[in-house]
Design an enzyme around this catalytic site. Structure first.
Site, PDB file in Angstrom:
ATOM      1  N   ASP A 262       0.755   2.706  -2.235  1.00  0.00           N
ATOM      2  CA  ASP A 262       0.415   3.931  -2.947  1.00  0.00           C
ATOM      3  C   ASP A 262      -1.116   3.985  -3.031  1.00  0.00           C
ATOM      4  OD1 ASP A 262       2.046   5.619  -5.731  1.00  0.00           O
ATOM      5  OD2 ASP A 262       0.413   6.236  -4.412  1.00  0.00           O
TER       6      ASP A 262
HETATM    7  C1  GLC Z   1      -0.298   9.199  -5.836  1.00  0.00           C
HETATM    8  C2  GLC Z   1       1.180   9.039  -6.127  1.00  0.00           C
HETATM    9  C3  GLC Z   1       2.030   9.091  -4.901  1.00  0.00           C
HETATM   10  C4  GLC Z   1       1.384   9.998  -3.879  1.00  0.00           C
HETATM   11  C5  GLC Z   1       0.114   9.316  -3.423  1.00  0.00           C
HETATM   12  C6  GLC Z   1      -0.658  10.170  -2.389  1.00  0.00           C
HETATM   13  O1  GLC Z   1      -1.032   8.380  -6.702  1.00  0.00           O
HETATM   14  O2  GLC Z   1       1.587   7.918  -6.897  1.00  0.00           O
HETATM   15  O3  GLC Z   1       3.328   9.540  -5.311  1.00  0.00           O
HETATM   16  O4  GLC Z   1       2.251  10.206  -2.785  1.00  0.00           O
HETATM   17  O5  GLC Z   1      -0.745   9.025  -4.502  1.00  0.00           O
HETATM   18  O6  GLC Z   1      -1.129  11.315  -2.990  1.00  0.00           O
END
Ligand code: GLC
Length: 735
Positions: A262
């Site tokens: 993430d």
């Molecule tokens: C965010 C979220 C995730 C998302 C990623 C990219 O922090 O936790 O769900 O897909 O970053 O934006």
């Protein structure tokens, strides 16, 4: 490319090139090749920019084509970029938020919505979406419940698989398809105290029994990627959890695609306190099998040195790089690096009538009618005067906080939809109050939060006058769109005070009140329902929320949604879910009798509205449960049936739900578990037999030895219209 060609490409690549494929940079690093701001803070060099193999949140056919051409021209092996983005509930045509989509109990509709989103996003040049979010949720304080499909493992599994199929179709190279990325692995939906990014404490059995099934369904449906979760599990951050990623995800669950972290989660191993620095973090993550580092400097600035110093074996880089190359190959990017991007298709597809109709249809099916004492549907009566009051009457922000690529100007608010409908009768409008009062605190996640300037007393008085002069009032109330979503945990689930005051004051002058509640989470609605004769949960219904609501309010569409997540009595009751354990002192609700029961002294155990609950504009009756046998042997099937009748005066759709209870197991078993459902539409007076086939496989669970088995004994079969039904029969499983 053929597999052997990919392997040859890998063999020809330098270590720097291979590491570059494991790096995803944010859109704002693409600054025409100039290293500025966060990129320079991260120590990014021109060579880094030339080698990093992926970007997120870059959209638009022309921009992506230009960037792809530039990158491939300079890349030593001309490997194409892969572009990823968060397409959570639609791209430009926005569907209801996923929690609302869960309430449709229509995996086919959810699949169609995902396919629509893929068509639009693929035309804009996007190859991968960071969806489905299949995290099981039980605590409405957590703002990201909005992105989930609710509290039930079985329903979440159907919805997650539907989204994967909708996005990916049969082949990723097919036009209008994009790869899905299942998230957030694992257990992110159970943060302590409902506070985002907080620790998660789950026993291995609860993890496997309740939290993994939906992820498994998405993997079985073929999701091309999985994303690690921010949280710790057993005090180990997922992004560094070798057991979770290599043993559980890959070996036990059979996932063989790309595992991406993430946002900055690799680097966050340092503040988690398990890594000394970004180099240590990079080592831990690559050892756990994390193939791509999203946005942190860990991989791009450290992996080369770690390999050269012998701290990370190069084969780990190779296995991850090959998985990324295989993803790009599955997308057909080596043959066609532009895939489906097309400015013409963008112009033709984005917000086209077909897509808007699909979004509206999904919204209509997602609304949940919690209360209706003779108010809905509203009459199309020329003599009636209806006052539409509240901050959501003329509000375009109906798409939820993750609809980050939509233009809110494309959304049709309730007021505009009412004007378009030109219904008989007199309709007046009054805002009554802002969404947020001066005392309300909210921090925007993706878009800035605007505070509306308004003369509160004057607005309130205008609303009261409008209500006084009307036969009936529809109050459009709810939470700010930034009240739910990421980093949006809240300790209180009630309406902003200014909105509650509006409701209270209007109720003093007109008792015929319908409340439409816009929200991204279950809320504490006690103070709402006590003043309203009808309560319709609209969630965040998306681009066509307005027209969907008008059709529903006036009966051209009949609500059929069922809660995918319980509405608690109050926030103090959380976490709450219907498939709980009995305890040794189950409380029967009688405070006098069961002083030593598992209960609160000051509130009930039961939620205000349970999972699976939802009314329609007609009434249904259900017969008692009939079983075609009272014993079941492995290999046999048992049929459970009921007769459903529409006893009302309007057509309607009911979702008949099958729950099973294993009365005694080698470990404590839930008081019931959803095992099936059927949606049945009936004309007034008509009946239908609804049958479910029960098999021994449906009765399996992780026993005292953590073996996934069924155990002989007594089982109860509940068939009803929500998770509180006591309409049941029993059978015995024999071995
Ligand atoms: C965010 C979220 C995730 C998302 C990623 C990219 O922090 O936790 O769900 O897909 O970053 O934006």
């Amino acid at each position: 490319m053929r597999p052997e060609e990919l392997k040859q490409l890998l063999a020809d690549m330098s270590l720097e090139e291979k590491i570059g494929q494991l790096v995803q940079l944010p859109s704002y690093f693409q600054n025409g090749g100039h290293i500025t701001g966060p990129a320079s803070d991260m120590g990014i060099t021109q060579e880094d920019l030339q080698l990093a193999g992926s970007y997120l949140s870059i959209i638009g056919a022309e921009k992506i084509k230009a960037l792809q051409d530039e990158y491939m021209a300079h890349h030593p092996h001309h490997i194409p970029l892969v572009f990823m983005a968060d397409i959570i509930n639609g791209y430009r045509t926005v569907f209801p938020v996923p929690l609302a989509q869960g309430c449709t109990f229509r995996p086919d509709m959810v699949e169609a919505g995902a396919a629509t989103a893929a068509k639009e996003a693929a035309a804009a040049g996007i190859h991968v979406t960071f969806s489905p979010m299949a995290d099981l949720v039980r605590d409405a304080r957590w703002g990201r419940v909005m992105e989930s499909t609710g509290e039930d493992p079985y329903l979440n599994g159907l919805m997650a698989a539907a989204m994967v199929k909708g996005y990916q179709g049969e082949r990723l190279t097919d036009k209008g398809r994009m790869a899905s990325c299942l998230k957030h692995f694992a257990g992110y939906g159970a943060p302590e105290a409902g506070r985002d990014y907080n620790n998660v404490e789950l026993s291995p059995r609860t993890l496997k029994e309740d939290y993994l099934p939906a992820y498994q369904a998405a993997i079985d449906a073929g999701t091309a990627l999985v994303m690690t979760s921010f949280n710790t599990l057993d005090r180990i951050p997922s992004t560094a959890n070798r057991w979770l990623m290599r043993d559980v995800l890959r070996k036990d669950m059979g996932f063989d695609g790309v595992l991406i972290s993430d946002w900055a989660a690799v680097g966050e191993l340092v503040p988690h306190g398990v890594a000394e620095d970004f180099a240590d973090a990079a080592r831990l993550a690559i050892e756990a099998g994390v193939d791509m580092d999203m946005v942190s400097p860990s991989y791009i600035k450290n992996l080369k040195t770690l390999v050269e110093k012998g701290k990370v074996p190069e084969f780990l880089i190779d296995e991850s790089c090959l998985r990324v190359l295989e993803l790009k190959n599955k997308l057909g990017l080596f043959e066609n690096p532009y895939k489906d991007l097309s400015a013409d298709d963008e112009a033709a597809l984005l917000l086209c009538e077909e897509h808007k109709k699909a979004a509206q249809a999904c919204a209509e099916l997602s609304f949940v009618l919690l209360k209706n004492e003779g108010m809905l549907p509203l009459e199309k009566n020329a003599a009636k005067k209806t006052a539409f009051i509240g901050p959501f009457v003329d509000n375009k922000f109906l798409c939820g906080s993750w609809a980050i690529f939509c233009d809110d100007q494309d959304t049709t608010p309730l007021k505009a939809a009412l004007m378009d409908a030109a219904l008989p009768g007199t309709t007046v409008f009054a805002k009554g109050c802002p969404v947020l009062g001066p005392e309300d605190i909210v921090h925007g996640f993706q878009k800035p939060v605007e505070k509306e300037e308004m003369d509160l007393e004057q607005a309130l008085q205008e609303a009261i006058e409008a209500a006084k002069a009307a036969d009936q009032v529809v109050l459009a109330l709810g939470e700010h769109r930034e009240f739910s979503g990421e980093a949006a945990s809240r300790a209180t689930l009630t309406l902003p005070a200014c909105q509650q005051r509006l409701l209270d004051e209007v109720a003093k002058v007109n008792e015929n009140i319908t409340v439409i509640l816009f929200c991204g989470r279950p809320m504490d609605v006690r103070a709402i329902q006590n003043k309203a004769k009808a309560l319709l949960v609209a969630w965040f219904p998306g681009t066509e929320g307005g027209p969907a609501l008008v059709r529903t309010l006036y009966g051209d569409s009949t609500p059929s949604g069922k809660l995918s997540m319980s509405f608690p009595y109050c926030a103090a009751q959380l976490p709450i879910h219907y498939n709980h354990l009995s305890t040794g002192r189950p409380f029967n609700g009688n405070f006098a009798e069961a002083r030593f029961g598992s209960k609160y002294q000051d509130i009930p155990n039961q939620p205000l509205y349970p999972f699976g609950f939802g009314l329609t504009y007609t009434e249904f009756s259900l017969s008692s449960v009939r079983l075609d046998r009272d014993t079941l042997q492995p290999g046999e099937t048992l049929t459970a049936s009921v007769t459903l009748q529409n006893t009302g005066s309007r057509p309607g759709t009911e979702t008949v739900q099958l729950y099973i209870r294993d009365v005694k197991g080698s470990v404590a078993r839930p008081v019931r578990e959803l095992k099936g459902f059927r949606q049945v539409t009936l004309q007034p007076g008509k009946t239908a037999t609804v049958s479910f086939t029960i098999t021994e496989e449906m009765l399996r669970f992780y026993d005292i030895h953590m073996d996934y088995v069924s155990e002989p004994g007594l089982f109860e079969v509940f068939i009803g219209t929500d998770s509180r039904t006591e309409n049941k029969a029993s059978f015995t499983l024999k071995k």
